[in-house]
Enzyme design. Structure first.
Site, PDB file in Angstrom:
ATOM      1  N   ARG A  67      58.115 -16.971  34.308  1.00  0.00           N
ATOM      2  CA  ARG A  67      57.510 -17.752  35.392  1.00  0.00           C
ATOM      3  C   ARG A  67      57.135 -19.156  34.945  1.00  0.00           C
ATOM      4  NH1 ARG A  67      56.079 -12.389  36.389  1.00  0.00           N
ATOM      5  NH2 ARG A  67      54.370 -12.535  34.922  1.00  0.00           N
ATOM      6  N   GLU A 104      48.886  -8.256  26.878  1.00  0.00           N
ATOM      7  CA  GLU A 104      47.873  -7.428  27.549  1.00  0.00           C
ATOM      8  C   GLU A 104      48.416  -5.996  27.672  1.00  0.00           C
ATOM      9  OE1 GLU A 104      46.976  -8.792  31.484  1.00  0.00           O
ATOM     10  OE2 GLU A 104      45.248  -7.477  31.704  1.00  0.00           O
TER      11      GLU A 104
HETATM   12  P1  AMP Z   1      48.982 -13.097  27.551  1.00  0.00           P
HETATM   13  O1  AMP Z   1      49.984 -13.312  26.465  1.00  0.00           O
HETATM   14  O2  AMP Z   1      48.180 -11.853  27.361  1.00  0.00           O
HETATM   15  O3  AMP Z   1      48.118 -14.329  27.766  1.00  0.00           O
HETATM   16  O4  AMP Z   1      49.786 -12.816  28.876  1.00  0.00           O
HETATM   17  C1  AMP Z   1      50.341 -13.852  29.585  1.00  0.00           C
HETATM   18  C2  AMP Z   1      51.746 -13.531  30.058  1.00  0.00           C
HETATM   19  O5  AMP Z   1      51.834 -12.228  30.596  1.00  0.00           O
HETATM   20  C3  AMP Z   1      52.138 -14.492  31.134  1.00  0.00           C
HETATM   21  O6  AMP Z   1      53.490 -14.848  30.902  1.00  0.00           O
HETATM   22  C4  AMP Z   1      51.952 -13.720  32.417  1.00  0.00           C
HETATM   23  O7  AMP Z   1      53.034 -13.965  33.280  1.00  0.00           O
HETATM   24  C5  AMP Z   1      51.899 -12.253  32.021  1.00  0.00           C
HETATM   25  N1  AMP Z   1      50.679 -11.545  32.491  1.00  0.00           N
HETATM   26  C6  AMP Z   1      49.749 -10.946  31.701  1.00  0.00           C
HETATM   27  N2  AMP Z   1      48.777 -10.382  32.414  1.00  0.00           N
HETATM   28  C7  AMP Z   1      49.074 -10.641  33.713  1.00  0.00           C
HETATM   29  C8  AMP Z   1      48.421 -10.335  34.955  1.00  0.00           C
HETATM   30  N3  AMP Z   1      47.264  -9.642  35.013  1.00  0.00           N
HETATM   31  N4  AMP Z   1      48.991 -10.789  36.096  1.00  0.00           N
HETATM   32  C9  AMP Z   1      50.151 -11.492  36.054  1.00  0.00           C
HETATM   33  N5  AMP Z   1      50.808 -11.802  34.922  1.00  0.00           N
HETATM   34  C10 AMP Z   1      50.286 -11.378  33.764  1.00  0.00           C
END
Ligand code: AMP
Length: 184
Positions: A67, A104
């Protein structure tokens, strides 16, 4: 958009999907921001207005798979600078560098072409959302390993309770986000 802030207007067009892709995850779906032409324009302009000024203007925009490509490529085009993709492992055909990190939900490896940025280039790093901050941290490391300077990380959504944005800021990265969601 009468009498509401840009931030509230954007927030009103983000859809929360509970328990997707796994139980307990509140997925913040940005597709409604993109499908409405007026909202999409407000979104892109919010980034362009920040980065068009001489002191913040990057030499190149890097987008995080997938995205971050949608937002990053349009912002780069509007700023009249180039765009480079940071992709999930196995997609880039030329020589790459890679970083593995925790998500996550699960873990992932991202890659960057070794000739995507030049030493000293000022890079704006864009994704749709910051959760644990692992993705943005990995992207930043890839760019810095190639000698680039990541001047700022930008995202539409911050989930502050997951601590990613705080961790990124503590590590010295400046961040710009448009909408905060508490609760996860
Ligand atoms: P992080 O590496 O944990 O900061 O996760 C960020 C990436 O995971 C981004 O590319 C987001 O598109 C996706 N992502 C993680 N958690 C979510 C969420 N709750 N809603 C939408 N996208 C998420």
């Amino acid at each position: 958009m009468q009498n509401i802030s840009v931030n509230q207007y954007l927030r009103d067009h983000i859809r929360t999907v509970p328990d997707w892709p796994a139980p307990g995850i509140q997925f913040r779906d940005i597709t409604p921001l993109l499908q409405d032409a007026k909202v999409f324009r407000v979104l892109i302009d919010a980034f362009v207005h920040r980065y068009m000024s001489a002191d913040r203007r990057p030499d190149v925009v890097a987008g995080l798979d997938a995205r971050g490509f949608i937002i990053g490529a349009v912002v780069a085009y509007e700023l009249n600078v180039g765009f480079v993709p940071i992709r999930k492992k196995g997609k880039l055909p030329f020589t790459t560098v890679e970083e593995t990190y925790e998500l996550e939900y699960g873990s992932a490896t991202v890659e960057l072409h070794t000739d995507a940025v030049k030493p000293g280039q000022r890079v704006l790093l864009i994704d749709d959302l910051i959760a644990t901050g692992g993705t943005m941290m990995a992207g930043r490391r890839l760019l810095e390993r190639q000698g680039a300077v990541v001047t700022e990380g930008a995202a539409i959504v911050d989930l502050p309770e997951l601590g990613g944005s705080a961790k990124l800021r503590e590590s010295g990265l400046s961040l710009f986000t448009l909408v905060d969601f508490a609760g996860h």
